[in-house]
Design an enzyme around this catalytic site. Structure first.
Site, PDB file in Angstrom:
ATOM      1  N   ARG A  50       5.844  50.063  16.419  1.00 19.94           N
ATOM      2  CA  ARG A  50       6.267  49.811  17.793  1.00 19.94           C
ATOM      3  C   ARG A  50       6.161  48.339  18.156  1.00 19.94           C
ATOM      4  O   ARG A  50       6.516  47.962  19.263  1.00 19.94           O
ATOM      5  CB  ARG A  50       5.359  50.594  18.732  1.00 19.94           C
ATOM      6  N   ARG A  62       6.680  52.652  30.490  1.00 20.51           N
ATOM      7  CA  ARG A  62       6.906  52.857  29.049  1.00 20.51           C
ATOM      8  C   ARG A  62       8.249  52.289  28.628  1.00 20.51           C
ATOM      9  O   ARG A  62       8.383  51.725  27.543  1.00 20.51           O
ATOM     10  CB  ARG A  62       6.810  54.349  28.712  1.00 20.51           C
TER      11      ARG A  62
HETATM   12  P1  ADP Z   1       7.178  58.332  23.665  1.00 15.85           P
HETATM   13  O1  ADP Z   1       7.949  57.987  22.417  1.00 15.85           O
HETATM   14  O2  ADP Z   1       7.737  59.495  24.396  1.00 15.85           O
HETATM   15  O3  ADP Z   1       6.866  57.164  24.547  1.00 15.85           O
HETATM   16  P2  ADP Z   1       4.822  58.919  22.026  1.00 15.85           P
HETATM   17  O4  ADP Z   1       4.399  60.333  22.020  1.00 15.85           O
HETATM   18  O5  ADP Z   1       5.479  58.362  20.803  1.00 15.85           O
HETATM   19  O6  ADP Z   1       5.728  58.784  23.304  1.00 15.85           O
HETATM   20  O7  ADP Z   1       3.591  57.951  22.387  1.00 15.85           O
HETATM   21  C1  ADP Z   1       2.785  58.159  23.511  1.00 15.85           C
HETATM   22  C2  ADP Z   1       1.867  56.965  23.736  1.00 15.85           C
HETATM   23  O8  ADP Z   1       1.012  56.782  22.599  1.00 15.85           O
HETATM   24  C3  ADP Z   1       2.565  55.617  23.893  1.00 15.85           C
HETATM   25  O9  ADP Z   1       3.023  55.399  25.206  1.00 15.85           O
HETATM   26  C4  ADP Z   1       1.450  54.651  23.474  1.00 15.85           C
HETATM   27  O10 ADP Z   1       0.499  54.485  24.497  1.00 15.85           O
HETATM   28  C5  ADP Z   1       0.777  55.398  22.332  1.00 15.85           C
HETATM   29  N1  ADP Z   1       1.370  55.055  21.011  1.00 15.85           N
HETATM   30  C6  ADP Z   1       2.075  55.882  20.192  1.00 15.85           C
HETATM   31  N2  ADP Z   1       2.469  55.236  19.074  1.00 15.85           N
HETATM   32  C7  ADP Z   1       2.005  53.960  19.178  1.00 15.85           C
HETATM   33  C8  ADP Z   1       2.084  52.793  18.364  1.00 15.85           C
HETATM   34  N3  ADP Z   1       2.728  52.810  17.178  1.00 15.85           N
HETATM   35  N4  ADP Z   1       1.495  51.661  18.816  1.00 15.85           N
HETATM   36  C9  ADP Z   1       0.843  51.614  19.975  1.00 15.85           C
HETATM   37  N5  ADP Z   1       0.728  52.672  20.804  1.00 15.85           N
HETATM   38  C10 ADP Z   1       1.289  53.842  20.418  1.00 15.85           C
END
Ligand code: ADP
Length: 224
Positions: free
Chosen positions: A90, A170
């Site tokens: 990300r 987000r």
């Molecule tokens: P979405 O893709 O619907 O935003 P996710 O379920 O992938 O949600 O992620 C939820 C939350 O988990 C994110 O908003 C973040 O806070 C955290 N998160 C998930 N993956 C990562 C990542 N690779 N790096 C940093 N934070 C992460």
């Protein structure tokens, strides 16, 4: 060839739903960092305790933590024949670390699922998930609060980070920190983009075609 797939896209693009299907068809694990973190929060682990507030504000958990989680996960035996990453990388720092972890393995296939922002807002504000197994209810399921999960019969609820102000944050975080990864990956021969605003079945067909064409590029010896 092992398929090492990154499904890339904004929150609400449908990465999780698509990743689940591809994982089932190919017999390789779907590795969702969101699911891993939500489980850690639920279990009250040290990582979960630290991640909880960050996630509920729509911010990103620290790179070091995320990189550590993925390094450990892709070394497990079920990932030997490939894996699908949903939600990682990300940030550019995470992407660079992943490239290092992949050295000596088959190349990454990176597929962007592109969806316009207005459609994302609409989807996220309607999204219902099962509070037992985490499955995301289909858009046509009788899926208001109080509905039940089609897989396990659990109760459908709204995710705590799917409330309006957090959704906007987000999406901002995506634009600022994650979207730049398109530039990072798009010159690779294994990068593809599909139109994610179509019906799920169409997206799924386009994804299959994109994976096949990226894979055949890999098989012909194209290296990123
Ligand atoms: P979405 O893709 O619907 O935003 P996710 O379920 O992938 O949600 O992620 C939820 C939350 O988990 C994110 O908003 C973040 O806070 C955290 N998160 C998930 N993956 C990562 C990542 N690779 N790096 C940093 N934070 C992460």
């Amino acid at each position: 060839m092992a398929l090492h797939l990154i499904l890339f896209g904004p929150p609400g693009a449908g990465k999780g739903t698509q990743a689940e299907q591809i994982a089932r068809r190919r017999g390789i694990p779907k590795i969702s960092t969101g699911d891993i973190l939500r489980e850690a929060v639920q279990n009250g682990t040290a990582i979960g305790q630290r991640a909880k507030a960050v996630m509920s504000q729509g911010q990103l958990v620290g790179d070091d933590v995320m990189i550590g989680i993925i390094r450990e996960r892709i070394d497990q035996s079920d990932a030997r024949n490939g894996f699908i990453l949903d939600g990682f990388p990300r940030t550019v720092t995470q992407a660079i670390a992943l490239d290092k972890m992949m050295s000596g393995r088959d190349p990454l296939v990176v597929i962007e699922i592109a969806v316009p922002e207005g459609e994302l807002l609409r989807r996220l504000s309607m999204r219902m998930v099962c509070d037992v197994c985490g499955h995301t209810a289909g858009a046509n399921a009788a899926s208001g609060p109080g509905g039940t999960c089609e897989l396990c019969g659990g109760k459908l609820v709204q995710r705590t980070d799917d409330h309006d102000n957090v959704i906007r944050e987000r999406l901002n975080v995506y634009q600022r920190q994650t979207r730049p990864l398109i530039e990072f990956y798009q010159t690779r021969p294994t990068f593809r983009s599909v139109n994610g605003s179509q019906a799920p079945d169409r997206v799924s067909a386009d994804l299959t075609a994109a994976i096949d064409s990226a894979d055949s590029g890999v098989a012909r010896g194209a290296r990123p």
